[in-house]
Design an enzyme around this catalytic site. Sequence first.
Site, PDB file in Angstrom:
ATOM      1  NE  ARG A 194     116.586 -29.045  62.444  1.00 26.44           N
ATOM      2  CZ  ARG A 194     116.678 -29.211  63.902  1.00 26.44           C
ATOM      3  NH1 ARG A 194     116.515 -30.581  63.998  1.00 26.44           N
ATOM      4  NH2 ARG A 194     116.947 -28.028  64.427  1.00 26.44           N
ATOM      5  CD  GLU A 209     116.996 -18.528  76.376  1.00 28.92           C
ATOM      6  OE1 GLU A 209     116.743 -19.339  75.463  1.00 28.92           O
ATOM      7  OE2 GLU A 209     116.090 -17.686  76.905  1.00 28.92           O
TER       8      GLU A 209
END
Length: 173
Positions: A61, A98
């Site tokens: 993006r 994560e």
Amino acid sequence: MDFKSIIRDIPDFPQQGIIFRDITPLLAHPQGLTKIIQGFQTKLIESNIREIDCIIGIESRGFILGAPLAMALGCSFVPVRKPKKLPSSVFRVEYALEYGTDILEMHQDAIATGQKVIIIDDVIATGGTAAAAAKLVTLAGGELIGYGFLIELDFLKGRKALPEVPIISLVNY
Ligand code: AMP
């Protein structure tokens, strides 16, 4: 334009507990991209980020927002990509997610030494992706002079993970 009212919130995507900020309705708005690019230009001036030689867009993006901003500023555009997409010699940075790690790459000859560079992406969350892109700029010998994000997730304090350069964002959550 009220970006927040057009950006769509998708709960539990791509995983439980994440609210995904979906910018596709804003891109689909006939004035959406124009207003985003104008917003970036205004904030770059306000933050005294000037004489930009090169915009780095982070896949994917960051490409959608970075390329028209480069056109508007009359500067070069360089894609930072996921692994094994770029055909020539690359610099590569591995960074922590994560769960697990991810990799970003940039062509070794994409930036000339000393060029003033800004990094553009749609969202800054933890800041890990944008910090990795900064390392690529350093490896290439570029001078990072700022960051631009359409959306900043303030509660994740991602800007603390970034080098000390001006950071602009157009929408905050
Ligand atoms: P981070 O490295 O944690 O700052 O994550 C930034 C990258 O993940 C960006 O390239 C975003 O496109 C994507 N991202 C992270 N969180 C979200 C979210 N809540 N909504 C949409 N995109 C996100």
